[in-house]
Design a protein around this motif. Sequence first.
Motif, PDB file in Angstrom:
ATOM      1  N   TYR A 444     -63.044  19.347 -28.221  1.00 54.15           N
ATOM      2  CA  TYR A 444     -61.926  19.720 -29.087  1.00 54.15           C
ATOM      3  C   TYR A 444     -60.734  18.846 -28.713  1.00 54.15           C
ATOM      4  N   ILE A 445     -60.216  18.133 -29.709  1.00 57.60           N
ATOM      5  CA  ILE A 445     -59.052  17.296 -29.418  1.00 57.60           C
ATOM      6  C   ILE A 445     -57.926  17.619 -30.413  1.00 57.60           C
ATOM      7  N   ILE A 446     -56.736  17.223 -30.050  1.00 55.99           N
ATOM      8  CA  ILE A 446     -55.588  17.433 -30.933  1.00 55.99           C
ATOM      9  C   ILE A 446     -55.211  16.077 -31.536  1.00 55.99           C
ATOM     10  N   ARG A 447     -55.043  16.069 -32.841  1.00 54.78           N
ATOM     11  CA  ARG A 447     -54.702  14.824 -33.527  1.00 54.78           C
ATOM     12  C   ARG A 447     -53.190  14.753 -33.717  1.00 54.78           C
ATOM     13  N   PHE A 448     -52.617  13.624 -33.375  1.00 53.77           N
ATOM     14  CA  PHE A 448     -51.187  13.410 -33.589  1.00 53.77           C
ATOM     15  C   PHE A 448     -51.046  12.156 -34.437  1.00 53.77           C
ATOM     16  N   CYS A 449     -50.520  12.315 -35.637  1.00 56.17           N
ATOM     17  CA  CYS A 449     -50.433  11.169 -36.534  1.00 56.17           C
ATOM     18  C   CYS A 449     -48.964  10.849 -36.826  1.00 56.17           C
ATOM     19  N   ALA A 450     -48.635   9.571 -36.797  1.00 55.34           N
ATOM     20  CA  ALA A 450     -47.301   9.157 -37.247  1.00 55.34           C
ATOM     21  C   ALA A 450     -47.307   9.260 -38.765  1.00 55.34           C
ATOM     22  N   VAL A 451     -46.434  10.067 -39.313  1.00 56.28           N
ATOM     23  CA  VAL A 451     -46.538  10.407 -40.728  1.00 56.28           C
ATOM     24  C   VAL A 451     -45.260  10.107 -41.526  1.00 56.28           C
ATOM     25  N   ALA A 452     -44.122  10.607 -41.049  1.00 56.42           N
ATOM     26  CA  ALA A 452     -42.899  10.498 -41.859  1.00 56.42           C
ATOM     27  C   ALA A 452     -42.503   9.035 -42.056  1.00 56.42           C
ATOM     28  N   GLN A 453     -42.087   8.725 -43.282  1.00 59.45           N
ATOM     29  CA  GLN A 453     -41.769   7.339 -43.608  1.00 59.45           C
ATOM     30  C   GLN A 453     -40.725   6.747 -42.656  1.00 59.45           C
ATOM     31  N   ASN A 454     -39.666   7.515 -42.420  1.00 59.41           N
ATOM     32  CA  ASN A 454     -38.571   6.971 -41.619  1.00 59.41           C
ATOM     33  C   ASN A 454     -38.531   7.544 -40.208  1.00 59.41           C
ATOM     34  N   ALA A 455     -39.683   7.915 -39.693  1.00 56.95           N
ATOM     35  CA  ALA A 455     -39.726   8.502 -38.345  1.00 56.95           C
ATOM     36  C   ALA A 455     -39.157   7.514 -37.332  1.00 56.95           C
ATOM     37  N   LYS A 456     -38.495   8.089 -36.339  1.00 57.01           N
ATOM     38  CA  LYS A 456     -37.893   7.231 -35.312  1.00 57.01           C
ATOM     39  C   LYS A 456     -38.550   7.537 -33.968  1.00 57.01           C
ATOM     40  N   SER A 457     -38.266   6.681 -32.987  1.00 54.02           N
ATOM     41  CA  SER A 457     -38.864   6.956 -31.675  1.00 54.02           C
ATOM     42  C   SER A 457     -38.369   8.286 -31.114  1.00 54.02           C
ATOM     43  N   GLU A 458     -37.131   8.688 -31.501  1.00 51.66           N
ATOM     44  CA  GLU A 458     -36.631   9.995 -31.018  1.00 51.66           C
ATOM     45  C   GLU A 458     -37.506  11.132 -31.539  1.00 51.66           C
ATOM     46  N   ASP A 459     -38.043  10.970 -32.743  1.00 51.68           N
ATOM     47  CA  ASP A 459     -38.917  12.021 -33.284  1.00 51.68           C
ATOM     48  C   ASP A 459     -40.191  12.142 -32.447  1.00 51.68           C
ATOM     49  N   ILE A 460     -40.670  11.012 -32.004  1.00 49.91           N
ATOM     50  CA  ILE A 460     -41.900  11.022 -31.198  1.00 49.91           C
ATOM     51  C   ILE A 460     -41.589  11.632 -29.833  1.00 49.91           C
ATOM     52  N   GLU A 461     -40.443  11.267 -29.292  1.00 49.54           N
ATOM     53  CA  GLU A 461     -40.066  11.839 -27.990  1.00 49.54           C
ATOM     54  C   GLU A 461     -39.852  13.347 -28.106  1.00 49.54           C
ATOM     55  N   TYR A 462     -39.235  13.761 -29.205  1.00 52.09           N
ATOM     56  CA  TYR A 462     -39.036  15.196 -29.433  1.00 52.09           C
ATOM     57  C   TYR A 462     -40.405  15.902 -29.470  1.00 52.09           C
ATOM     58  N   ALA A 463     -41.340  15.287 -30.205  1.00 50.65           N
ATOM     59  CA  ALA A 463     -42.668  15.899 -30.344  1.00 50.65           C
ATOM     60  C   ALA A 463     -43.315  16.034 -28.970  1.00 50.65           C
ATOM     61  N   TRP A 464     -43.218  14.966 -28.178  1.00 50.53           N
ATOM     62  CA  TRP A 464     -43.863  15.002 -26.865  1.00 50.53           C
ATOM     63  C   TRP A 464     -43.194  16.048 -25.961  1.00 50.53           C
ATOM     64  N   ASP A 465     -41.865  16.093 -25.989  1.00 53.00           N
ATOM     65  CA  ASP A 465     -41.163  17.096 -25.170  1.00 53.00           C
ATOM     66  C   ASP A 465     -41.599  18.504 -25.567  1.00 53.00           C
ATOM     67  N   THR A 466     -41.752  18.729 -26.867  1.00 52.45           N
ATOM     68  CA  THR A 466     -42.158  20.051 -27.343  1.00 52.45           C
ATOM     69  C   THR A 466     -43.564  20.383 -26.843  1.00 52.45           C
ATOM     70  N   ILE A 467     -44.444  19.399 -26.940  1.00 54.49           N
ATOM     71  CA  ILE A 467     -45.830  19.628 -26.476  1.00 54.49           C
ATOM     72  C   ILE A 467     -45.831  19.950 -24.975  1.00 54.49           C
ATOM     73  N   VAL A 468     -45.054  19.185 -24.226  1.00 56.93           N
ATOM     74  CA  VAL A 468     -45.008  19.397 -22.776  1.00 56.93           C
ATOM     75  C   VAL A 468     -44.447  20.783 -22.463  1.00 56.93           C
ATOM     76  N   ASP A 469     -43.398  21.193 -23.157  1.00 49.27           N
ATOM     77  CA  ASP A 469     -42.821  22.534 -22.920  1.00 49.27           C
ATOM     78  C   ASP A 469     -43.876  23.617 -23.120  1.00 49.27           C
ATOM     79  N   PHE A 470     -44.593  23.516 -24.226  1.00 49.58           N
ATOM     80  CA  PHE A 470     -45.616  24.540 -24.501  1.00 49.58           C
ATOM     81  C   PHE A 470     -46.757  24.455 -23.480  1.00 49.58           C
ATOM     82  N   ALA A 471     -47.098  23.232 -23.102  1.00 53.00           N
ATOM     83  CA  ALA A 471     -48.187  23.079 -22.124  1.00 53.00           C
ATOM     84  C   ALA A 471     -47.775  23.679 -20.780  1.00 53.00           C
ATOM     85  N   ASN A 472     -46.520  23.442 -20.374  1.00 53.28           N
ATOM     86  CA  ASN A 472     -46.041  24.020 -19.112  1.00 53.28           C
ATOM     87  C   ASN A 472     -46.165  25.536 -19.134  1.00 53.28           C
TER      88      ASN A 472
END
Length: 656
Positions: A444-472
């Motif tokens: 079982y794996i989790i898929r993470f896709c870059a999707v939004a047209q104007n996504a920025k690196s901050e959006d990716i960092e936000y996503a990762w921080d959120t994942i880490v918070d929940f994982a912790n």
Amino acid sequence: MDSAEFRKRGMQMVEYICNYLESLSNRRVTPSVEPGYLRHLLPSEAPQEPENWDDIMNDVEEKIMPGVTHWQHPRFHAYFPAGNSFPSILGDMLGDGIGCIGFSWAASPACTELETIVLDWLGKAIGLPDHFLALKEGSTGGGVIQTSASECILVTMLAARAQALKRLKSQYPFVEEGHLLSKLIAYCSKEAHSCVEKAAMICFVKLRILEPDDNASLRGKTVAEAMEEDELQGLVPFFVSTTLGTTGSCAFDNLPEIGKQLQKYSYVWLHVDAAYAGNSFICPELKPLLKGIEYADSFNTNPNKWLLTNFDCSTLWVRDRIRLTSALVVDPLYLKHGYSDAAIDYRHWGVPLSRRFRSLKLWFVLRSYGISGLQHYIRHHIKLAKLFEELVLKDNRFEICNEVKLGLVCFRLKGTDKLNEKLLSIINESGKLHMVPASVNERYIIRFCAVAQNAKSEDIEYAWDTIVDFANELLEKEQHDDISEIAISRKKQQDILAQKRSFFVRMVSDPKIYNPAINKAGTPKLSMELVSPVVSRGSAPIIRTQSSVDHNSWISWPLAFLFNSNSIGSSSTNSNSGNPPLRFRHLDTNVRPHSASRRNSGAGSSPSPENEFVTGNISSNLNLIPNNNAQPTSTVHHQKQEQQPHLRKKSHGNEN
Ligand code: PLP
């Protein structure tokens, strides 16, 4: 509404759309509603009298938006992108305004001709060989816009089937077509999209689902050996569907190897499904991923996934347009016109007669961005995916599960599947991010896709921080909770999550989830004989072949869902069994409501097995016994009939 009012409301609508897209990040990415929510908010009948426009728009914000999953949201990382851009929206708007129905050249010449030209433009930009281009001197091929990749695969399979039947009929003129049909067999990888299996069901042909290698890539040798085995069994290979950029992990079948092997089988149609990845081939540095395309008979990609073009716009090219259209031509008098011989009539290239002016939006996109703008967009998404991969790799509690070539990253917490399921559930439930799972290499794996047209690196960092918070949080909880307490609360939590999330996570198209037998099957035994079918609870009648090669494979029978009576029987008698028949697995991730009251209420948008079937006696109603010469199918058929004689398609109508 007159044109003065349309001007006014049109401007307001543009304003509304701009505001919506600009302020998306203030909304929850996924809705927090349960199936049937809208029924309680809207009247049960259409209004008798005209209503005020402002009232309608108010309802959009108050009643519709709360139930929308925001695919353009910067926190949406599920599936693949849903193409969207202003030029595309305006192109669609113009097409709707013109409102022509371009089924033939004469029905609207510009509609047909622009489609041909734009498909040649895009085909060239992707790097397709000249024989796929309609306007190239001496070419017999050409491109067409279909509604979806599923439709592209269906029509190519239909064409391949017609070609194969024609060939067989010329060899065996006195053998009935139905019998010839029972011999045809198609091939795809276990990682192919489930729409290949659906196409095989519609075409009423067998499909052999083959094991890819450790990188989820289907190899030439595997295909060749399967075809040789099947020929020895009296079957007739006629179609191979390969994938460049699989849904689960964006893996690439080995097209050069498969193409080379198929040279021995000039009558076998080779299709390439590159629904997502194909768009990226407009970048010169990614063109090597298209290697082997020279062997293909057809190729599809969806600009409505990754080329800033709104749904629907799935582009299909064929090497030989006569072979495609000969399977689909019907020519009643009222559709004939004086230029039939000189012009393309796209109604012969697909299932529907009526066709929208879809090339307009693609034309607008190609012209507004230019190839360089589109290349920039694709490269930007790949850069974001690489950034996410880097972030994952820095945390040694996680692992990366695919080779990140494009915009999709597959990752997981090191640990059990259950742990990862739980992580994804709590993240999705929070509404802060949206991702979906898949199964890669039995995990079982989790898929993470870059999707939004104007996504920025901050959006990716936000996503990762959120994942880490929940994982912790999750890992801490897992450590400290009493085992039995976890078991109880997990069950409760799962039940609640199942009800909350089922509405918006049912769309995952993961062949492994679709076909549980694939997950469960063990190592193959070595023999050339076909053995009796593996019939396990909750799985469809699938024939497991014993193979001399080092891989498992399965033949999916076109009527599998009808005879999947074990699980149907259990689901109709035991609503909490939680094992919907195979046919519905692709609508069903690991979460679904089991409540008996909901079962027959018709609530929810997806068909449920309980809605679709009731018990009855199919064997007395239908005479579906296939010809005995088709050993695999007849074996399955007889055995299943004996086992479950009580299945009948429901005759009254609340199928969704
Ligand atoms: N093929 C692949 C590789 C896909 O990823 C998908 C969907 O994601 C499909 C086919 C089905 O696409 P469509 O929804 O256009 O039928």
